[in-house]
Design an enzyme around this catalytic site. Structure first.
Site, short mmCIF file in Angstrom:
data_model
loop_
_atom_site.label_atom_id
_atom_site.label_comp_id
_atom_site.label_asym_id
_atom_site.label_seq_id
_atom_site.Cartn_x
_atom_site.Cartn_y
_atom_site.Cartn_z
N GLN A 154 0.83 -1.19 0.00
CA GLN A 154 0.00 0.00 0.00
C GLN A 154 0.87 1.25 0.00
OE1 GLN A 154 -3.78 -0.24 1.97
NE2 GLN A 154 -3.42 -2.32 2.65
N CYS B 28 1.49 1.90 4.89
CA CYS B 28 1.20 0.52 4.53
C CYS B 28 -0.24 0.13 4.87
CB CYS B 28 2.19 -0.43 5.19
SG CYS B 28 3.91 -0.02 4.82
#
Length: 217
Positions: free
Chosen positions: A74, A169
């Site tokens: 991410q 993340c």
């Protein structure tokens, strides 16, 4: 059969997108005889959003650019004072599985920090390296044609404030930490020199060849 020579490219500070496209080009054009390389770089401030990224995890980017990229994971932040290492490896040739590569990368950071008496560890459910529940290194890879690109980012001596503009993340409130405040390597160069040693040993390379900059394309 694995080529036991690893070429290390020291890129200094370079724009994220130009290095990303160079990684893609190297991976797309390499063949079974192409050498494995490790690219060592710092980037100017940038948020990169991985393939699993969700826009709601980018809280307040402000004047820092956000780039959608083709790695796993991410959103994360890159900036000066952070060591970024891109392993461009033919893992099919060396018969290393993706999970094994991730484990080796995480372990190389753990081993390097252990030289400074820092007790770091990995988490099975959240790739990266942690110290006392704070994240010191992030990890995101892409495998194409049996070859790896993208890689790891180790916080060394940087401004950590931009991490508060995102959910790092994808984890809200995840606290970041850096080597300098832990008593670890104080500069990106020192961290890079140490990490090259631990990572190349874990991956089984016996000879290291150093270069300044990218190869002429």
């Amino acid at each position: 059969m694995q080529d036991t020579t690893l070429h290390i490219r020291h890129l200094g500070q370079q724009d994220y997108e130009s290095v990303w496209h160079a990684m893609q080009h190297y991976t797309d054009t390499r063949n079974s005889d192409s050498p494995d390389e490790l690219w060592i770089v710092e980037h100017p401030p940038v948020f990169t959003q991985g393939q699993a990224g969700k826009s709601e995890h980018i809280l307040n980017p402000g004047d820092i650019p956000v780039i959608q990229v083709d790695r796993g994971g991410q959103v994360t932040y890159h900036g000066p004072g952070q060591l970024v290492v891109y392993p461009l490896l033919d893992i099919k040739r060396s018969k290393i599985g993706v999970r094994q590569l991730v484990t080796h990368i995480e372990q190389s950071i753990i081993d390097m920090l252990a030289k400074y008496d820092i007790n770091a560890y990995a988490k099975a459910d959240a790739p990266g390296v942690y110290v006392d529940e704070r994240k010191v290194a992030s990890l995101g890879l892409r495998i194409r044609k049996g070859c790896s690109f993208h890689g790891l980012a180790l916080n060394v001596d940087m401004d950590l404030a931009p991490f508060r503009r995102i959910n790092p993340c994808g984890y809200a409130g995840l606290e970041m930490v850096q080597c300098k405040e832990l008593g670890g390597p104080q500069t990106v160069i020192e961290a890079g020199d140490q990490l090259i040693i631990t990572l190349s040993q874990l991956l089984g390379y016996q000879q290291l060849v150093h270069h300044q900059g990218l190869a002429a394309s």
